[in-house]
Write an enzyme that holds these catalytic residues in place. Structure first.
Site, PDB file in Angstrom:
ATOM      1  N   THR A   1       0.512  -6.379  -2.682  1.00  0.00           N
ATOM      2  CA  THR A   1       1.938  -6.587  -3.314  1.00  0.00           C
ATOM      3  C   THR A   1       1.787  -7.907  -3.713  1.00  0.00           C
ATOM      4  OG1 THR A   1       2.924  -4.807  -1.757  1.00  0.00           O
ATOM      5  CG2 THR A   1       4.447  -6.597  -3.025  1.00  0.00           C
TER       6      THR A   1
ATOM      7  N   ASN B   1       1.660  -1.128  -3.465  1.00  0.00           N
ATOM      8  CA  ASN B   1       1.154  -0.343  -2.155  1.00  0.00           C
ATOM      9  C   ASN B   1       0.157  -1.105  -1.409  1.00  0.00           C
ATOM     10  OD1 ASN B   1       2.760   0.068   0.255  1.00  0.00           O
ATOM     11  ND2 ASN B   1       2.013   2.292   0.248  1.00  0.00           N
TER      12      ASN B   1
ATOM     13  N   SER C   1      11.651   0.752  -0.274  1.00  0.00           N
ATOM     14  CA  SER C   1      10.829  -0.527  -0.309  1.00  0.00           C
ATOM     15  C   SER C   1      11.269  -1.868   0.385  1.00  0.00           C
ATOM     16  CB  SER C   1      10.808  -1.169  -1.901  1.00  0.00           C
ATOM     17  OG  SER C   1      10.091  -2.233  -1.935  1.00  0.00           O
TER      18      SER C   1
ATOM     19  N   GLY D   1       4.333  -6.299   2.780  1.00  0.00           N
ATOM     20  CA  GLY D   1       4.736  -5.082   3.732  1.00  0.00           C
ATOM     21  C   GLY D   1       6.125  -5.158   4.127  1.00  0.00           C
TER      22      GLY D   1
END
Ligand code: GLY
Length: 552
Positions: free
Chosen positions: A363, A383, A434, A455
């Protein structure tokens, strides 16, 4: 080549610069992307033009982090009409997706099915989002703003140590896709430092977009090649999935923490809701007046509760009802934080309701300010590192594996150890939940534009940084500050080695906390700050990464 790498390293060490006068600033996770943003601003483009250029360039030079085969959230503020909006370019589940598609006949999650290969890919949103931003908010042509990315794709970028780590982590999955292996590996192995990654197919795809706009990606030859490639590799995309993809502009979430207005993203991110809830609980317990170890204990307790709510309530608001007003209200925070005890940890298992994970150094995030005061905070993702590791033949598009952000099975942890419930179950066309949290923080004295990859830990990193802004910390100190995290389950404080002193570890353990030190650092925070009194702009790129921040 060696010289270029030395320059990269040096720039990341001196990532914080301060100047005075009307300035613009760009902080991103890669020097080539930062240069692209500065180049566009120097050509007279605004922050939104620079955001398109930076997003497209990051898609080329950070293939393990974000890409045209992925999606993201772009938080924009436009000065001329004081408009603040969130561009939701999150991926969606294909139409043939179903709730239990990653479960076997016993109802158990089939390992890796939502992480590796064509079946793990959602329908990409980034190409549509970039066209949307260019058409609605930009001032320069698409040809101009995509030019730096096309150049980087044609000329290549050099492999670094970080690239090697990411490629090693995903080596087997990359090898499984002939096009991915050809582009991102060297003779089917992790490339050597300095090896040039060239992406002519991606350059051609970007060219197609400059000629045909969104149609260049979502309709016509390329769209058919994407669908055929996915289906031949066991995926379930249809041409209508691409044709029907739509970007959504959403009202950002706004909260108040003392004198600071905090603006962040609504669902399909969980970030804004969790941030507002945590700030409200901190305010309720007078966080800023506590001693240092009590502050850390309280932070862990509010993280625990916010992540529990994330698991229970949050999902795509176009599909499920999420009580947003309630979850972000001061009254609810009183209820939620009511049972926090300053002298002891709450066991997560005792809360009502319902793992070494990757560190999430994929990311990506960037922060941009232009000389007019327009600003962009954007967090983008495919991801997992290198997403699904699958490139449909001939397209140059590395697809995401964002389907893993759904809860494949309520209560089962995903790749980040996050659990979820029905609200985040898979459904056709739905956006997966998300944690990406691009955020603005503003008072009469200061303005900050910030965010990070990482994450499940994105949200708590952003919380730490918001608190740093409110305490007057510099951009450089904010990105370097030691980090710790709690996400409800697993019931442990995950922390960097320097987040706690020895006595703080003893103290927190005595209160009932379990601590787990992580190997190395995590996150890649990019911050731009304006100190309004002297109109000083500063910017910093996380020293844990290889990014660059420039103020001019
Ligand atoms: N894929 C990481 C996130 O969206 O939170």
């Amino acid at each position: 080549m060696k010289k270029f790498i030395v320059i990269l390293f040096t720039l990341s060490l001196v990532a914080c610069q301060q100047n005075s006068g009307p300035q613009h600033a760009v902080a991103t996770a890669h020097p080539i992307a930062t240069q692209a943003g500065i180049e566009i601003l120097n050509q007279g483009g605004n922050a939104f033009d620079a955001a398109v250029a930076v997003s497209a360039t990051l898609a080329v030079v950070e293939p393990y982090s974000s890409g045209m085969g992925g999606g993201g959230f772009w938080l924009l503020h436009r000065v001329v009409d004081n408009k603040t909006t969130m561009i939701d370019g999150r991926e969606v589940a294909p139409n043939a997706a179903s709730r239990d598609m990653y479960l076997d006949e016993n109802g158990d999650v089939i390992p890796k099915l939502s992480i590796d290969g064509a079946l793990s890919a959602g329908i990409p949103g980034q190409p549509a989002a970039l066209i949307h931003i260019n058409q609605r908010y930009g001032t320069l042509s698409l040809r101009k703003v995509l030019a730096p990315a096309i150049k980087a794709a044609n000329e290549g970028f050099p492999v670094t140590e970080h690239y090697r780590r990411m490629a090693k982590f995903r080596l087997e999955a990359l090898r499984a896709s002939p096009d991915a292996a050809k582009i991102f590996l060297q003779n089917n192995e992790v490339p050597e430092i300095g090896y040039l990654i060239k992406q002519p197919d991606l350059a051609e795809t970007l060219q197609k977009m400059t000629r045909q706009g969104a149609n260049g990606f979502y309709k016509g030859d390329l769209a058919w090649a994407l669908v055929e490639g996915v289906r031949e590799a066991g995926g379930i995309w249809n041409i209508t999935d691409l044709q029907r993809y739509r970007v959504v502009e959403r009202e950002p979430l706004v909260g108040q923490f003392g004198e600071y207005k905090v603006t962040s993203v609504p669902p399909s991110s969980s970030g804004g809701v969790a941030i507002m809830a945590m700030l409200n609980m901190l305010e309720q317990h007078k966080w800023s007046s506590l001693n240092e170890v009590d502050q850390k204990h309280l932070l862990v307790e509010v993280m625990r509760r916010a992540y529990r709510d994330r698991a229970v309530y949050l999902g795509d608001t176009d599909y499920v009802r999420v009580p947003l007003d309630k979850l972000t209200s001061k009254e609810y925070a009183k209820e939620l934080g009511n049972d926090i005890k300053l002298n002891s940890a709450t066991a997560s298992a005792s809360l009502p309701g319902l793992d070494d994970q990757p560190k999430g150094n994929h990311t990506t995030h960037f922060s941009i300010l232009d000389k007019q005061g327009n600003r962009v905070a954007a967090t983008l993702s495919i991801n997992y590192p290198f997403g699904s590791c699958f490139v449909p033949p001939g397209t140059g598009i590395l697809l995401n594996d964002e389907m893993d952000d759904f809860s494949s099975k309520p209560g089962e942890p995903n790749a980040y150890g996050l659990v979820g419930a029905e609200a985040n179950a898979i459904a056709p066309g739905k956006r997966m939940l998300s944690s990406m949290s691009p955020t603005f923080v503003e008072s009469n004295d200061r303005l900050a534009i910030l965010g990070t990859p990482g994450g499940s830990r994105i949200i708590t990193m952003v919380l730490h940084s918001i608190l740093g802004v409110t305490q007057g910390d510099s951009a450089k100190d904010i990105v370097a500050a030691p980090r710790f995290h709690h996400q409800y389950l697993p019931d442990e404080i995950q922390h960097e080695s320097d987040a706690f002193s020895g006595s703080e570890i003893d103290n927190l353990t005595a209160r009932g906390h379990t601590l787990r030190e992580l190997n190395g650092g995590y996150g890649n925070m990019q911050v731009v700050i304006v100190d309004k009194a002297d109109n000083e702009v500063s910017a910093a790129s996380d020293p844990r990464g290889e990014g660059e921040a420039i103020v001019q």
